[in-house]
Design a protein around this motif. Structure first.
Motif, PDB file in Angstrom:
ATOM      1  N   MET A 133       0.829  -1.207   0.000  1.00 38.97           N
ATOM      2  CA  MET A 133       0.000   0.000   0.000  1.00 38.97           C
ATOM      3  C   MET A 133       0.865   1.259   0.000  1.00 38.97           C
ATOM      4  N   ARG A 134       1.977   1.216   0.796  1.00 43.86           N
ATOM      5  CA  ARG A 134       2.875   2.388   0.790  1.00 43.86           C
ATOM      6  C   ARG A 134       3.497   2.593  -0.581  1.00 43.86           C
ATOM      7  N   GLY A 135       3.787   1.461  -1.249  1.00 44.85           N
ATOM      8  CA  GLY A 135       4.399   1.565  -2.568  1.00 44.85           C
ATOM      9  C   GLY A 135       3.450   2.126  -3.611  1.00 44.85           C
ATOM     10  N   ASP A 136       2.156   1.855  -3.448  1.00 47.73           N
ATOM     11  CA  ASP A 136       1.172   2.288  -4.443  1.00 47.73           C
ATOM     12  C   ASP A 136       0.509   3.612  -4.105  1.00 47.73           C
ATOM     13  N   VAL A 137       0.905   4.243  -2.989  1.00 49.08           N
ATOM     14  CA  VAL A 137       0.256   5.497  -2.606  1.00 49.08           C
ATOM     15  C   VAL A 137       0.497   6.589  -3.652  1.00 49.08           C
ATOM     16  N   SER A 138       1.512   6.407  -4.473  1.00 51.65           N
ATOM     17  CA  SER A 138       1.789   7.402  -5.525  1.00 51.65           C
ATOM     18  C   SER A 138       0.656   7.462  -6.548  1.00 51.65           C
ATOM     19  N   ILE A 139      -0.144   6.390  -6.602  1.00 50.47           N
ATOM     20  CA  ILE A 139      -1.288   6.388  -7.524  1.00 50.47           C
ATOM     21  C   ILE A 139      -2.255   7.510  -7.164  1.00 50.47           C
ATOM     22  N   LEU A 140      -2.394   7.789  -5.859  1.00 46.31           N
ATOM     23  CA  LEU A 140      -3.284   8.877  -5.444  1.00 46.31           C
ATOM     24  C   LEU A 140      -2.787  10.215  -5.969  1.00 46.31           C
ATOM     25  N   ASP A 141      -1.465  10.405  -5.991  1.00 44.45           N
ATOM     26  CA  ASP A 141      -0.914  11.650  -6.539  1.00 44.45           C
ATOM     27  C   ASP A 141      -1.203  11.758  -8.034  1.00 44.45           C
ATOM     28  N   GLU A 142      -1.152  10.624  -8.735  1.00 45.17           N
ATOM     29  CA  GLU A 142      -1.483  10.633 -10.156  1.00 45.17           C
ATOM     30  C   GLU A 142      -2.945  11.024 -10.366  1.00 45.17           C
ATOM     31  N   LEU A 143      -3.820  10.473  -9.534  1.00 49.02           N
ATOM     32  CA  LEU A 143      -5.243  10.800  -9.649  1.00 49.02           C
ATOM     33  C   LEU A 143      -5.484  12.275  -9.356  1.00 49.02           C
ATOM     34  N   ARG A 144      -4.746  12.833  -8.395  1.00 46.91           N
ATOM     35  CA  ARG A 144      -4.877  14.263  -8.097  1.00 46.91           C
ATOM     36  C   ARG A 144      -4.518  15.100  -9.322  1.00 46.91           C
ATOM     37  N   GLY A 145      -3.482  14.680 -10.020  1.00 42.03           N
ATOM     38  CA  GLY A 145      -3.104  15.401 -11.228  1.00 42.03           C
ATOM     39  C   GLY A 145      -4.157  15.299 -12.313  1.00 42.03           C
ATOM     40  N   GLU A 146      -4.753  14.115 -12.443  1.00 43.06           N
ATOM     41  CA  GLU A 146      -5.765  13.905 -13.482  1.00 43.06           C
ATOM     42  C   GLU A 146      -7.044  14.688 -13.212  1.00 43.06           C
ATOM     43  N   ILE A 147      -7.373  14.887 -11.931  1.00 39.40           N
ATOM     44  CA  ILE A 147      -8.647  15.501 -11.574  1.00 39.40           C
ATOM     45  C   ILE A 147      -8.535  17.007 -11.339  1.00 39.40           C
ATOM     46  N   GLY A 148      -7.328  17.547 -11.556  1.00 39.87           N
ATOM     47  CA  GLY A 148      -7.089  18.960 -11.277  1.00 39.87           C
ATOM     48  C   GLY A 148      -8.026  19.892 -12.037  1.00 39.87           C
ATOM     49  N   GLU A 149      -8.166  19.693 -13.347  1.00 35.86           N
ATOM     50  CA  GLU A 149      -9.034  20.553 -14.158  1.00 35.86           C
ATOM     51  C   GLU A 149     -10.480  20.476 -13.696  1.00 35.86           C
ATOM     52  N   PHE A 150     -10.933  19.260 -13.383  1.00 40.11           N
ATOM     53  CA  PHE A 150     -12.300  19.079 -12.899  1.00 40.11           C
ATOM     54  C   PHE A 150     -12.508  19.842 -11.592  1.00 40.11           C
ATOM     55  N   LYS A 151     -11.559  19.742 -10.666  1.00 42.80           N
ATOM     56  CA  LYS A 151     -11.670  20.376  -9.350  1.00 42.80           C
ATOM     57  C   LYS A 151     -11.791  21.888  -9.464  1.00 42.80           C
ATOM     58  N   ARG A 152     -11.104  22.477 -10.436  1.00 35.87           N
ATOM     59  CA  ARG A 152     -11.094  23.938 -10.575  1.00 35.87           C
ATOM     60  C   ARG A 152     -12.388  24.485 -11.160  1.00 35.87           C
ATOM     61  N   ASN A 153     -13.243  23.616 -11.661  1.00 33.17           N
ATOM     62  CA  ASN A 153     -14.442  24.100 -12.363  1.00 33.17           C
ATOM     63  C   ASN A 153     -15.740  23.590 -11.740  1.00 33.17           C
ATOM     64  N   ILE A 154     -15.755  23.410 -10.412  1.00 33.13           N
ATOM     65  CA  ILE A 154     -16.982  23.027  -9.713  1.00 33.13           C
ATOM     66  C   ILE A 154     -17.900  24.248  -9.635  1.00 33.13           C
ATOM     67  N   ARG A 155     -19.177  24.053  -9.993  1.00 32.36           N
ATOM     68  CA  ARG A 155     -20.113  25.173 -10.019  1.00 32.36           C
ATOM     69  C   ARG A 155     -21.374  24.853  -9.222  1.00 32.36           C
ATOM     70  N   THR A 156     -22.047  25.897  -8.759  1.00 30.75           N
ATOM     71  CA  THR A 156     -23.290  25.765  -8.010  1.00 30.75           C
ATOM     72  C   THR A 156     -24.457  25.505  -8.959  1.00 30.75           C
ATOM     73  N   ILE A 157     -25.418  24.704  -8.514  1.00 36.07           N
ATOM     74  CA  ILE A 157     -26.631  24.477  -9.302  1.00 36.07           C
ATOM     75  C   ILE A 157     -27.751  25.337  -8.731  1.00 36.07           C
ATOM     76  N   LYS A 158     -28.403  26.085  -9.598  1.00 34.66           N
ATOM     77  CA  LYS A 158     -29.573  26.871  -9.205  1.00 34.66           C
ATOM     78  C   LYS A 158     -30.835  26.134  -9.625  1.00 34.66           C
ATOM     79  N   ASN A 159     -31.866  26.261  -8.832  1.00 38.97           N
ATOM     80  CA  ASN A 159     -33.111  25.530  -9.056  1.00 38.97           C
ATOM     81  C   ASN A 159     -33.967  26.205 -10.123  1.00 38.97           C
ATOM     82  N   TYR A 160     -34.367  25.429 -11.150  1.00 39.40           N
ATOM     83  CA  TYR A 160     -35.301  25.896 -12.179  1.00 39.40           C
ATOM     84  C   TYR A 160     -36.410  24.857 -12.324  1.00 39.40           C
ATOM     85  N   LYS A 161     -37.601  25.311 -12.657  1.00 37.01           N
ATOM     86  CA  LYS A 161     -38.743  24.402 -12.808  1.00 37.01           C
ATOM     87  C   LYS A 161     -39.119  24.245 -14.272  1.00 37.01           C
ATOM     88  N   THR A 162     -39.478  23.013 -14.657  1.00 33.70           N
ATOM     89  CA  THR A 162     -39.951  22.751 -16.015  1.00 33.70           C
ATOM     90  C   THR A 162     -40.711  21.424 -16.030  1.00 33.70           C
TER      91      THR A 162
END
Length: 363
Positions: A1-30
Protein backbone atom coordinates in the motif's frame (compact mmCIF):
# COMPACT_ATOMS: atom_id res chain seq x y z
CA UNK A 1 0.00 0.00 0.00
CA UNK A 2 2.88 2.39 0.79
CA UNK A 3 4.40 1.57 -2.57
CA UNK A 4 1.17 2.29 -4.44
CA UNK A 5 0.26 5.50 -2.61
CA UNK A 6 1.79 7.40 -5.52
CA UNK A 7 -1.29 6.39 -7.52
CA UNK A 8 -3.28 8.88 -5.44
CA UNK A 9 -0.91 11.65 -6.54
CA UNK A 10 -1.48 10.63 -10.16
CA UNK A 11 -5.24 10.80 -9.65
CA UNK A 12 -4.88 14.26 -8.10
CA UNK A 13 -3.10 15.40 -11.23
CA UNK A 14 -5.77 13.90 -13.48
CA UNK A 15 -8.65 15.50 -11.57
CA UNK A 16 -7.09 18.96 -11.28
CA UNK A 17 -9.03 20.55 -14.16
CA UNK A 18 -12.30 19.08 -12.90
CA UNK A 19 -11.67 20.38 -9.35
CA UNK A 20 -11.09 23.94 -10.57
CA UNK A 21 -14.44 24.10 -12.36
CA UNK A 22 -16.98 23.03 -9.71
CA UNK A 23 -20.11 25.17 -10.02
CA UNK A 24 -23.29 25.76 -8.01
CA UNK A 25 -26.63 24.48 -9.30
CA UNK A 26 -29.57 26.87 -9.20
CA UNK A 27 -33.11 25.53 -9.06
CA UNK A 28 -35.30 25.90 -12.18
CA UNK A 29 -38.74 24.40 -12.81
CA UNK A 30 -39.95 22.75 -16.01
CA UNK A 31 -41.95 19.83 -17.38
CA UNK A 32 -40.03 16.55 -16.80
CA UNK A 33 -40.55 13.09 -18.35
CA UNK A 34 -38.50 9.98 -17.58
CA UNK A 35 -38.55 6.68 -19.48
CA UNK A 36 -37.45 3.26 -18.22
CA UNK A 37 -37.45 -0.17 -19.82
CA UNK A 38 -38.34 -3.30 -17.87
CA UNK A 39 -35.27 -5.47 -17.29
CA UNK A 40 -34.79 -9.06 -16.21
CA UNK A 41 -34.71 -8.07 -12.56
CA UNK A 42 -38.31 -6.87 -12.83
CA UNK A 43 -39.57 -10.34 -13.84
CA UNK A 44 -40.32 -12.47 -10.79
CA UNK A 45 -42.45 -15.21 -12.28
CA UNK A 46 -43.18 -18.13 -9.95
CA UNK A 47 -43.09 -20.68 -12.77
CA UNK A 48 -41.19 -19.85 -15.95
CA UNK A 49 -39.72 -22.92 -17.72
CA UNK A 50 -39.11 -21.05 -21.00
CA UNK A 51 -37.42 -17.92 -19.53
CA UNK A 52 -40.03 -15.40 -20.66
CA UNK A 53 -38.84 -11.79 -20.97
CA UNK A 54 -41.42 -9.02 -20.96
CA UNK A 55 -39.92 -5.98 -22.68
CA UNK A 56 -41.84 -2.79 -22.06
CA UNK A 57 -41.00 0.90 -21.81
CA UNK A 58 -43.00 3.10 -19.43
CA UNK A 59 -42.65 6.76 -18.47
CA UNK A 60 -42.89 8.48 -15.09
CA UNK A 61 -46.59 9.17 -15.65
CA UNK A 62 -47.49 5.54 -16.27
CA UNK A 63 -47.80 5.81 -20.06
CA UNK A 64 -46.86 2.61 -21.91
CA UNK A 65 -44.85 3.21 -25.10
CA UNK A 66 -43.71 -0.28 -26.03
CA UNK A 67 -44.35 -3.89 -25.08
CA UNK A 68 -43.08 -7.23 -26.37
CA UNK A 69 -42.84 -10.75 -24.95
CA UNK A 70 -39.80 -12.84 -25.93
CA UNK A 71 -37.85 -15.92 -24.95
CA UNK A 72 -34.19 -16.65 -25.79
CA UNK A 73 -35.37 -19.11 -28.48
CA UNK A 74 -37.63 -16.58 -30.27
CA UNK A 75 -36.64 -16.78 -33.97
CA UNK A 76 -35.10 -13.48 -35.11
CA UNK A 77 -36.84 -13.79 -38.50
CA UNK A 78 -40.21 -14.09 -36.80
CA UNK A 79 -39.49 -11.06 -34.58
CA UNK A 80 -38.33 -8.98 -37.56
CA UNK A 81 -41.50 -9.81 -39.50
CA UNK A 82 -43.57 -8.73 -36.52
CA UNK A 83 -41.67 -5.42 -36.29
CA UNK A 84 -42.16 -4.69 -40.00
CA UNK A 85 -45.92 -5.15 -39.62
CA UNK A 86 -46.13 -2.64 -36.77
CA UNK A 87 -45.96 1.14 -36.76
CA UNK A 88 -44.25 1.62 -33.42
CA UNK A 89 -41.18 3.43 -32.13
CA UNK A 90 -38.70 0.70 -33.07
CA UNK A 91 -40.00 0.44 -36.64
CA UNK A 92 -39.84 4.23 -37.04
CA UNK A 93 -36.27 4.37 -35.72
CA UNK A 94 -35.19 1.58 -38.07
CA UNK A 95 -36.80 3.38 -41.03
CA UNK A 96 -34.99 6.60 -40.07
CA UNK A 97 -31.65 4.76 -39.88
CA UNK A 98 -32.29 3.00 -43.20
CA UNK A 99 -32.26 -0.59 -41.94
CA UNK A 100 -34.95 -3.23 -42.25
CA UNK A 101 -33.64 -6.02 -39.98
CA UNK A 102 -32.41 -6.31 -36.40
CA UNK A 103 -29.16 -7.89 -37.61
CA UNK A 104 -28.50 -4.73 -39.66
CA UNK A 105 -29.35 -2.55 -36.67
CA UNK A 106 -27.05 -4.31 -34.20
CA UNK A 107 -24.14 -6.76 -34.66
CA UNK A 108 -25.02 -8.19 -31.23
CA UNK A 109 -28.26 -9.70 -32.53
CA UNK A 110 -27.53 -12.69 -34.73
CA UNK A 111 -29.63 -15.43 -36.25
CA UNK A 112 -28.91 -18.70 -34.50
CA UNK A 113 -27.76 -21.60 -36.63
CA UNK A 114 -29.11 -25.11 -35.94
CA UNK A 115 -27.20 -26.74 -33.09
CA UNK A 116 -25.69 -23.48 -31.76
CA UNK A 117 -26.05 -22.85 -28.01
CA UNK A 118 -28.78 -20.43 -26.97
CA UNK A 119 -27.71 -17.17 -25.33
CA UNK A 120 -30.29 -14.81 -23.77
CA UNK A 121 -27.93 -11.81 -23.94
CA UNK A 122 -29.44 -10.59 -27.24
CA UNK A 123 -32.69 -9.82 -25.42
CA UNK A 124 -30.92 -7.20 -23.28
CA UNK A 125 -29.54 -5.65 -26.48
CA UNK A 126 -33.05 -5.63 -27.92
CA UNK A 127 -34.34 -3.90 -24.78
CA UNK A 128 -31.71 -1.17 -25.11
CA UNK A 129 -32.62 -0.64 -28.77
CA UNK A 130 -36.28 -0.26 -27.78
CA UNK A 131 -35.35 2.32 -25.11
CA UNK A 132 -33.41 4.39 -27.65
CA UNK A 133 -36.29 4.10 -30.10
CA UNK A 134 -38.69 5.37 -27.42
CA UNK A 135 -36.42 8.33 -26.64
CA UNK A 136 -36.26 9.19 -30.35
CA UNK A 137 -40.05 8.93 -30.58
CA UNK A 138 -40.57 11.24 -27.58
CA UNK A 139 -38.42 13.87 -29.28
CA UNK A 140 -39.73 13.38 -32.81
CA UNK A 141 -43.40 12.39 -32.55
CA UNK A 142 -44.66 14.52 -29.66
CA UNK A 143 -45.23 18.27 -29.37
CA UNK A 144 -44.78 20.07 -26.05
CA UNK A 145 -46.30 23.35 -24.97
CA UNK A 146 -43.38 24.40 -22.76
CA UNK A 147 -39.72 23.59 -22.21
CA UNK A 148 -39.48 19.88 -21.43
CA UNK A 149 -36.72 17.77 -19.92
CA UNK A 150 -36.60 14.13 -21.06
CA UNK A 151 -34.61 11.96 -18.65
CA UNK A 152 -33.09 8.76 -20.03
CA UNK A 153 -32.27 5.86 -17.71
CA UNK A 154 -28.50 5.53 -18.17
CA UNK A 155 -25.79 7.51 -19.90
CA UNK A 156 -26.28 8.85 -23.42
CA UNK A 157 -23.86 6.43 -25.05
CA UNK A 158 -24.20 2.98 -26.58
CA UNK A 159 -22.18 0.29 -28.34
CA UNK A 160 -25.05 -1.93 -29.46
CA UNK A 161 -25.67 -0.12 -32.77
CA UNK A 162 -23.90 -1.20 -35.95
CA UNK A 163 -21.25 1.01 -37.60
CA UNK A 164 -22.20 4.70 -37.39
CA UNK A 165 -25.94 4.19 -36.81
CA UNK A 166 -25.82 5.55 -33.26
CA UNK A 167 -24.14 8.73 -34.48
CA UNK A 168 -26.86 9.05 -37.10
CA UNK A 169 -29.50 8.63 -34.40
CA UNK A 170 -27.81 11.29 -32.24
CA UNK A 171 -27.77 13.70 -35.17
CA UNK A 172 -31.45 12.97 -35.82
CA UNK A 173 -32.35 13.76 -32.20
CA UNK A 174 -30.38 17.00 -32.24
CA UNK A 175 -31.80 18.14 -35.60
CA UNK A 176 -35.37 17.37 -34.50
CA UNK A 177 -34.88 19.40 -31.30
CA UNK A 178 -33.78 22.40 -33.39
CA UNK A 179 -36.81 22.06 -35.68
CA UNK A 180 -39.23 21.70 -32.75
CA UNK A 181 -37.76 24.79 -31.08
CA UNK A 182 -38.53 26.88 -34.17
CA UNK A 183 -41.96 25.32 -34.66
CA UNK A 184 -43.25 25.30 -31.07
CA UNK A 185 -41.12 28.07 -29.54
CA UNK A 186 -40.07 25.82 -26.70
CA UNK A 187 -37.10 23.56 -26.22
CA UNK A 188 -36.68 19.87 -25.54
CA UNK A 189 -33.69 18.97 -23.36
CA UNK A 190 -32.28 15.42 -23.13
CA UNK A 191 -30.19 14.05 -20.26
CA UNK A 192 -29.12 10.59 -19.16
CA UNK A 193 -28.73 9.76 -15.47
CA UNK A 194 -26.86 6.70 -14.19
CA UNK A 195 -26.35 5.28 -10.71
CA UNK A 196 -22.80 4.13 -11.50
CA UNK A 197 -19.93 5.07 -13.79
CA UNK A 198 -16.36 3.91 -14.32
CA UNK A 199 -15.31 7.57 -14.06
CA UNK A 200 -16.90 8.00 -10.63
CA UNK A 201 -15.48 4.65 -9.47
CA UNK A 202 -11.96 5.72 -10.45
CA UNK A 203 -12.01 9.17 -8.80
CA UNK A 204 -14.42 8.71 -5.88
CA UNK A 205 -11.70 8.03 -3.30
CA UNK A 206 -9.55 11.02 -4.18
CA UNK A 207 -12.66 13.26 -4.30
CA UNK A 208 -13.48 12.17 -0.75
CA UNK A 209 -9.92 12.59 0.56
CA UNK A 210 -9.48 16.05 -1.01
CA UNK A 211 -13.02 17.30 -0.19
CA UNK A 212 -13.96 17.72 -3.85
CA UNK A 213 -17.69 18.49 -4.21
CA UNK A 214 -18.07 18.26 -0.41
CA UNK A 215 -20.11 21.47 -0.38
CA UNK A 216 -23.17 22.59 1.59
CA UNK A 217 -25.03 23.37 -1.62
CA UNK A 218 -25.90 21.50 -4.86
CA UNK A 219 -23.00 21.54 -7.30
CA UNK A 220 -21.64 19.98 -10.48
CA UNK A 221 -18.45 19.62 -12.45
CA UNK A 222 -17.82 19.03 -16.13
CA UNK A 223 -15.77 15.86 -16.65
CA UNK A 224 -12.85 16.41 -19.05
CA UNK A 225 -12.47 13.80 -21.77
CA UNK A 226 -9.00 13.00 -20.41
CA UNK A 227 -10.59 11.75 -17.17
CA UNK A 228 -13.05 9.59 -19.10
CA UNK A 229 -10.31 8.10 -21.26
CA UNK A 230 -8.34 7.13 -18.15
CA UNK A 231 -11.41 5.38 -16.68
CA UNK A 232 -12.72 3.48 -19.71
CA UNK A 233 -10.99 0.46 -21.23
CA UNK A 234 -12.24 1.49 -24.69
CA UNK A 235 -11.26 5.11 -25.40
CA UNK A 236 -13.96 5.43 -28.08
CA UNK A 237 -16.54 5.28 -25.27
CA UNK A 238 -15.12 8.62 -24.10
CA UNK A 239 -14.90 10.24 -27.52
CA UNK A 240 -17.19 13.06 -28.62
CA UNK A 241 -17.64 15.13 -31.77
CA UNK A 242 -14.90 17.58 -30.71
CA UNK A 243 -12.12 15.00 -30.37
CA UNK A 244 -9.23 15.93 -32.63
CA UNK A 245 -5.53 15.28 -32.99
CA UNK A 246 -4.22 12.08 -34.50
CA UNK A 247 -7.57 10.27 -34.09
CA UNK A 248 -9.31 10.03 -37.44
CA UNK A 249 -12.22 7.77 -36.46
CA UNK A 250 -15.51 9.63 -35.98
CA UNK A 251 -17.55 9.50 -32.80
CA UNK A 252 -19.78 6.41 -33.05
CA UNK A 253 -20.83 5.67 -29.50
CA UNK A 254 -21.22 8.89 -27.47
CA UNK A 255 -24.21 11.27 -27.54
CA UNK A 256 -23.66 12.99 -24.20
CA UNK A 257 -21.19 15.14 -22.31
CA UNK A 258 -20.58 13.79 -18.80
CA UNK A 259 -20.99 15.80 -15.62
CA UNK A 260 -20.66 14.67 -12.00
CA UNK A 261 -23.56 16.14 -10.06
CA UNK A 262 -24.49 16.47 -6.38
CA UNK A 263 -28.11 17.53 -5.90
CA UNK A 264 -28.03 17.52 -2.10
CA UNK A 265 -27.05 20.40 0.20
CA UNK A 266 -24.93 18.33 2.59
CA UNK A 267 -21.21 17.53 2.06
CA UNK A 268 -21.68 13.76 1.91
CA UNK A 269 -24.79 13.60 -0.26
CA UNK A 270 -24.51 11.19 -3.23
CA UNK A 271 -22.84 12.17 -6.49
CA UNK A 272 -24.38 10.97 -9.77
CA UNK A 273 -22.98 10.73 -13.31
CA UNK A 274 -25.15 12.73 -15.73
CA UNK A 275 -24.84 12.94 -19.54
CA UNK A 276 -26.17 16.06 -21.28
CA UNK A 277 -26.84 15.83 -25.02
CA UNK A 278 -23.67 17.04 -26.78
CA UNK A 279 -25.35 19.91 -28.62
CA UNK A 280 -26.86 21.16 -25.33
CA UNK A 281 -23.69 21.24 -23.24
CA UNK A 282 -23.79 25.05 -23.21
CA UNK A 283 -27.16 24.89 -21.41
CA UNK A 284 -25.77 22.78 -18.55
CA UNK A 285 -26.65 25.36 -15.85
CA UNK A 286 -30.32 25.40 -16.84
CA UNK A 287 -30.63 21.67 -17.54
CA UNK A 288 -29.07 20.63 -14.22
CA UNK A 289 -31.26 23.22 -12.49
CA UNK A 290 -34.31 21.47 -13.98
CA UNK A 291 -32.93 18.12 -12.84
CA UNK A 292 -32.27 19.51 -9.34
CA UNK A 293 -35.94 20.48 -9.02
CA UNK A 294 -36.85 16.87 -9.86
CA UNK A 295 -34.26 15.39 -7.49
CA UNK A 296 -35.24 17.45 -4.44
CA UNK A 297 -38.33 15.26 -3.97
CA UNK A 298 -36.47 12.01 -4.74
CA UNK A 299 -37.89 9.03 -2.84
CA UNK A 300 -37.05 6.38 -1.71
CA UNK A 301 -33.55 7.15 -3.11
CA UNK A 302 -32.64 10.59 -1.75
CA UNK A 303 -31.39 13.24 -4.16
CA UNK A 304 -32.06 11.06 -7.21
CA UNK A 305 -34.57 12.31 -9.85
CA UNK A 306 -38.09 11.50 -8.67
CA UNK A 307 -39.37 11.08 -12.24
CA UNK A 308 -36.84 8.29 -12.87
CA UNK A 309 -37.85 6.53 -9.67
CA UNK A 310 -41.51 6.79 -10.67
CA UNK A 311 -40.73 5.39 -14.12
CA UNK A 312 -38.88 2.44 -12.53
CA UNK A 313 -41.83 1.77 -10.28
CA UNK A 314 -44.26 1.93 -13.21
CA UNK A 315 -42.14 -0.39 -15.37
CA UNK A 316 -41.72 -3.11 -12.74
CA UNK A 317 -43.90 -6.16 -13.34
CA UNK A 318 -45.38 -6.83 -9.92
CA UNK A 319 -48.66 -7.67 -8.20
CA UNK A 320 -51.66 -7.80 -10.56
CA UNK A 321 -49.60 -7.33 -13.75
CA UNK A 322 -47.35 -10.23 -12.82
CA UNK A 323 -50.31 -12.42 -11.87
CA UNK A 324 -51.90 -11.89 -15.29
CA UNK A 325 -48.67 -12.71 -17.14
CA UNK A 326 -48.09 -15.79 -14.98
CA UNK A 327 -51.61 -17.05 -15.73
CA UNK A 328 -51.12 -16.48 -19.46
CA UNK A 329 -47.87 -18.48 -19.40
CA UNK A 330 -49.57 -21.36 -17.61
CA UNK A 331 -52.55 -21.31 -20.03
CA UNK A 332 -50.20 -21.33 -23.02
CA UNK A 333 -48.35 -24.37 -21.65
CA UNK A 334 -51.66 -26.16 -21.10
CA UNK A 335 -52.73 -25.44 -24.69
CA UNK A 336 -49.46 -26.75 -26.09
CA UNK A 337 -49.70 -29.99 -24.07
CA UNK A 338 -53.15 -30.88 -25.38
CA UNK A 339 -54.57 -34.01 -23.74
CA UNK A 340 -51.64 -34.12 -21.29
CA UNK A 341 -52.58 -30.79 -19.73
CA UNK A 342 -54.08 -32.57 -16.69
CA UNK A 343 -50.64 -33.95 -15.85
CA UNK A 344 -49.34 -30.40 -15.95
CA UNK A 345 -52.03 -29.33 -13.46
CA UNK A 346 -51.00 -32.19 -11.16
CA UNK A 347 -47.36 -31.07 -11.49
CA UNK A 348 -48.27 -27.55 -10.36
CA UNK A 349 -50.14 -28.87 -7.31
CA UNK A 350 -47.31 -31.14 -6.19
CA UNK A 351 -45.17 -30.10 -3.24
CA UNK A 352 -41.80 -29.78 -5.01
CA UNK A 353 -39.92 -28.24 -2.08
CA UNK A 354 -40.29 -30.92 0.56
CA UNK A 355 -37.29 -29.58 2.51
CA UNK A 356 -39.24 -26.37 3.19
CA UNK A 357 -41.46 -28.32 5.61
CA UNK A 358 -38.62 -28.09 8.13
CA UNK A 359 -39.38 -24.38 8.43
CA UNK A 360 -43.15 -24.77 8.58
CA UNK A 361 -43.63 -23.42 5.04
CA UNK A 362 -46.47 -24.58 2.88
CA UNK A 363 -46.74 -24.59 -0.91
Amino acid sequence: MRGDVSILDELRGEIGEFKRNIRTIKNYKTNTISIVGTDGGNNNLRFDPFIVHVIRVVDSRGNLYYMDVLTPTTPIDELENKIQNRDDALKKMMDFLGVSTLTQLSPMIKKRKPGEPISPSWIQVYRELVEWATLFSLVRDYDYGSDTLIVFDGLLRSKVFDKDLFNKLKNGIEQTIKEKEIKNRCKIYVVGVAKHSKVLDRYNLIMCIDDIMKTKYPCYGRVPRSMEEKAYIWSEYARDDSTSGNITEVNKFVAGKMFLVKFGDAPHDPIWPVDILLSQEKDADKILGYLLDDAILGFPIPWYPLSLQQAHENSALVNFDMDIIQDQILDSIRDSLGDKSERFNAFLLADRDVAARRYGKGL
